[in-house]
Design a protein around this motif. Structure first.
Motif, short mmCIF file in Angstrom:
data_model
loop_
_atom_site.label_atom_id
_atom_site.label_comp_id
_atom_site.label_asym_id
_atom_site.label_seq_id
_atom_site.Cartn_x
_atom_site.Cartn_y
_atom_site.Cartn_z
N LEU A 17 -12.79 6.54 -5.71
CA LEU A 17 -12.63 7.81 -4.82
C LEU A 17 -11.46 8.78 -4.90
N VAL A 18 -10.38 8.04 -5.23
CA VAL A 18 -9.31 9.21 -5.49
C VAL A 18 -9.60 9.79 -6.84
N GLY A 43 -4.86 20.09 -7.07
CA GLY A 43 -5.15 20.95 -6.08
C GLY A 43 -5.73 20.34 -5.02
N ARG A 44 -5.92 19.32 -4.78
CA ARG A 44 -6.41 18.54 -3.34
C ARG A 44 -5.17 17.92 -2.60
N THR A 45 -5.48 17.74 -1.21
CA THR A 45 -4.65 17.39 -0.53
C THR A 45 -4.42 16.10 0.19
N ARG A 46 -3.35 15.80 1.04
CA ARG A 46 -2.95 14.60 1.56
C ARG A 46 -3.96 14.41 2.57
N TYR A 56 -1.04 8.06 -5.30
CA TYR A 56 -2.30 8.93 -5.04
C TYR A 56 -2.34 10.35 -4.43
N VAL A 57 -1.33 10.59 -3.55
CA VAL A 57 -1.01 11.84 -3.18
C VAL A 57 -0.52 12.53 -4.28
N PHE A 96 0.72 -1.32 0.12
CA PHE A 96 0.01 -0.17 0.13
C PHE A 96 0.98 1.30 0.08
N GLY A 97 1.94 1.16 0.60
CA GLY A 97 2.69 2.27 0.93
C GLY A 97 3.61 2.66 -0.39
N SER A 98 3.70 1.76 -1.53
CA SER A 98 4.16 1.91 -2.92
C SER A 98 3.17 2.51 -3.56
#
Length: 115
Positions: free
Chosen positions: A98-99, A25-28, A17-18, A10-12
């Motif tokens: 969702l992303v 223009g969206r945020t973490r 996604y970020v 998931f971390g990769s």
């Protein structure tokens, strides 16, 4: 059965996604809100799973899926998410959807199916 994404960490994928959302223009924090809504994980639980090499399979095995996740519909990667047979793949595609909705500028209350 085993799709390659099931064993990916998931971390990769999280930084991808970020990056996708920040380009739009969206945020973490918004990403974490969406992940939290879908999985029940809070910010620290998300960070822990990003850092520790948790696979997508482990990530969703430990999640408590939001009962409203079934309201997530539409096409991702050319496939309707509501028609995906494999439960794990469906959960992964819910997250992807969702992303994508966030990246397209959809209002958070619409993304989270609260309206």
């Amino acid at each position: 059965m085993g799709h390659r994404i099931f064993t990916m960490s998931f971390g990769s994928v999280y930084p991808l996604y970020v990056a996708k959302l920040e380009r739009k223009g969206r945020t973490r924090a918004e990403l974490d809100e969406v992940i939290g809504w879908l999985t029940g994980f809070d910010e620290s639980a998300i960070r822990e799973r990003v850092a520790d090499g948790t696979t997508f399979e482990q990530f969703f095995a430990g999640a408590t899926l939001n009962p409203d996740a079934a309201l997530i519909t539409g096409v991702i990667c050319g496939v309707r998410v509501e028609e995906i047979d494999d439960p794990l793949m469906q959960k992964i595609r819910y997250l992807d959807k969702l992303v994508d909705e966030l990246a397209r500028g959809k209002a958070m209350d619409k993304v989270l199916r609260s309206a």
